[in-house]
Design a protein around this motif. Structure first.
Motif, short mmCIF file in Angstrom:
data_model
loop_
_atom_site.label_atom_id
_atom_site.label_comp_id
_atom_site.label_asym_id
_atom_site.label_seq_id
_atom_site.Cartn_x
_atom_site.Cartn_y
_atom_site.Cartn_z
N GLU A 156 0.81 -1.21 0.00
CA GLU A 156 0.00 0.00 0.00
C GLU A 156 0.85 1.27 0.00
OE1 GLU A 156 -3.68 2.00 2.54
OE2 GLU A 156 -2.47 0.41 3.45
N PRO A 157 0.84 2.05 -1.08
CA PRO A 157 1.43 3.38 -1.02
C PRO A 157 0.62 4.25 -0.04
CG PRO A 157 1.15 2.68 -3.30
CD PRO A 157 0.38 1.73 -2.44
N LEU A 158 1.31 4.92 0.85
CA LEU A 158 0.66 5.78 1.85
C LEU A 158 0.95 7.24 1.52
CD1 LEU A 158 1.72 3.79 5.06
CD2 LEU A 158 -0.41 3.57 3.77
N ASN A 181 2.27 7.30 -4.25
CA ASN A 181 1.21 7.24 -5.26
C ASN A 181 1.34 5.95 -6.08
OD1 ASN A 181 3.28 7.76 -7.23
ND2 ASN A 181 3.05 9.95 -6.83
N LEU A 182 0.34 5.70 -6.91
CA LEU A 182 0.32 4.45 -7.67
C LEU A 182 1.46 4.39 -8.68
CD1 LEU A 182 -3.48 3.79 -8.39
CD2 LEU A 182 -2.12 3.24 -6.36
N SER A 183 1.80 5.51 -9.29
CA SER A 183 2.85 5.52 -10.30
C SER A 183 4.19 5.06 -9.72
CB SER A 183 2.99 6.92 -10.88
OG SER A 183 4.07 6.98 -11.80
N SER A 184 4.60 5.66 -8.61
CA SER A 184 5.88 5.27 -8.00
C SER A 184 5.80 3.87 -7.43
CB SER A 184 6.29 6.28 -6.93
OG SER A 184 5.33 6.36 -5.90
N GLY A 185 4.61 3.49 -6.94
CA GLY A 185 4.44 2.14 -6.42
C GLY A 185 4.61 1.09 -7.51
N PHE A 238 -8.42 7.37 0.20
CA PHE A 238 -8.07 8.49 1.07
C PHE A 238 -6.65 8.97 0.77
CE2 PHE A 238 -5.75 9.73 4.94
CZ PHE A 238 -6.37 10.95 5.18
N HIS A 239 -5.69 8.04 0.73
CA HIS A 239 -4.31 8.43 0.42
C HIS A 239 -4.23 9.01 -0.99
CE1 HIS A 239 -2.85 6.67 4.09
NE2 HIS A 239 -3.28 5.46 3.76
N MET A 240 -4.94 8.42 -1.93
CA MET A 240 -4.91 8.89 -3.30
C MET A 240 -5.47 10.30 -3.41
SD MET A 240 -6.05 5.47 -5.41
CE MET A 240 -5.93 6.29 -7.01
N ASN A 241 -6.48 10.63 -2.60
CA ASN A 241 -7.06 11.96 -2.63
C ASN A 241 -6.02 13.04 -2.30
OD1 ASN A 241 -9.50 13.84 -2.56
ND2 ASN A 241 -8.71 14.10 -0.48
N ILE A 242 -5.03 12.66 -1.49
CA ILE A 242 -3.96 13.59 -1.13
C ILE A 242 -2.88 13.64 -2.21
CG2 ILE A 242 -2.11 14.03 0.54
CD1 ILE A 242 -3.90 12.70 2.67
N GLU A 281 -7.97 8.68 -13.41
CA GLU A 281 -6.93 8.44 -14.42
C GLU A 281 -5.83 7.53 -13.88
OE1 GLU A 281 -6.98 9.04 -17.68
OE2 GLU A 281 -9.03 9.59 -17.15
N SER A 282 -5.49 7.68 -12.62
CA SER A 282 -4.48 6.79 -12.03
C SER A 282 -4.98 5.36 -12.01
CB SER A 282 -4.14 7.25 -10.61
OG SER A 282 -3.41 8.47 -10.64
N ILE A 283 -6.26 5.18 -11.70
CA ILE A 283 -6.83 3.83 -11.69
C ILE A 283 -6.85 3.23 -13.09
CG2 ILE A 283 -8.99 2.57 -11.36
CD1 ILE A 283 -9.43 4.40 -8.86
#
Length: 272
Positions: free
Chosen positions: A154-156, A166-170, A189-193, A200-202
């Motif tokens: 989980e990226p936090l 974020n998802l990209s770096s993860g 929640f983390h993604m909102n930040i 688009e990330s999804i």
């Protein structure tokens, strides 16, 4: 099919955290089943905190599945992380997560590595910390593969870790690993930040996502904040996501109402 899930935490030390139900496993499972959830996500103090036969009986009687097991108690209670400068502590962290993998695997439930990833601490180069993290995930990814479950990373957000936010770096980091058995947890929640666009990330990284944490912008249940959930739901469906959408949210205004709001929101956006 996208499936609904609600969190149950049995660890007093994390009682202020974002979990819908608390303490009473049997009552919480019964309530979740009555509301129509498909599964529970469970947070325990350790892998032996619950007798597996007891959990099996409760799940069978309720018709619910176990979607995932959290490992955060390893850090909260024992201070264990995969990036601790002390090699003994890193080995203990790996052992703790491996035990949680073994606990969840008979239920086909993956273990989640969130806070146990740790941080780059003062005096340690980032490259060194990432090497330790990679070593731990490679070992644990193989352990999970042998148990026929994925491992969830989980990226936090930046206020909780300085590793990956974020998802990209993860995804970039997961592609660097030797194991191919680690999936990302997309926590709304983390993604909102951290994300410039959640939908688009999804869409971009959908194939790497193995679990979703379902919470609004303020970490209350979906519908009590300002997250544009309809667009996110569409992105998940377009990405052919087939896993659980699990309510890791504050029990606001109380656990029962939080659970009711969550299943209402799930049905609104995913039409189970």
């Amino acid at each position: 099919m996208i499936k609904s899930c609600v969190t149950i935490a049995l660890v007093p030390q994390i009682k202020t955290g974002p979990w819908i139900y608390w303490e009473d496993l049997e009552a919480s499972i019964a309530k979740a089943a009555q509301l129509g959830f498909n599964a529970i996500e469970l947070f325990t103090a350790s892998a032996n905190a619950i007798e597996p036969s007891v959990l099996t009986g409760l799940l069978q009687n309720s018709g619910l599945n176990l979607a995932a097991v959290g490992t955060g108690a390893g850090k909260v209670i024992q201070g264990l992380t995969l990036t601790d400068p002390n090699p003994t502590i890193r080995q203990q962290a790996i052992a703790f997560v491996a035990d949680m993998i073994a606990f969840g695997a008979p239920f086909q439930a993956p273990a989640i590595i969130g806070s146990m990833q740790g941080n780059v601490v003062a005096g340690v180069e980032r490259e060194q910390a990432l090497e330790w993290l990679a070593d731990g995930l490679n070992i644990l990814g193989k352990v999970a593969e042998e148990k026929k479950v994925p491992l969830i990373y989980e990226p936090l957000n930046r206020y909780e870790t300085n590793l990956f936010n974020n998802l990209s770096s993860g995804v970039e980091f997961l592609n660097f690993l030797k194991t191919r058995n680690v999936k990302l947890l997309a926590d709304l929640f983390h993604m909102n930040i951290e994300e410039s666009s959640l939908p688009e990330s999804i869409r971009t990284f959908g194939p790497a996502i193995g679990h979703i944490h379902f919470a609004d912008s303020n970490r209350r249940p979906v519908g009590f904040g300002h997250t544009a959930m309809a667009e996110i739901a569409t992105a998940l469906q377009e990405s052919n996501y087939q896993g659980y959408v699990s309510a890791e949210a504050f029990p606001w205004p109380n656990p029962d109402e939080a659970a009711q709001q969550t299943i209402k929101a799930f049905r609104e956006f995913f039409k189970d």
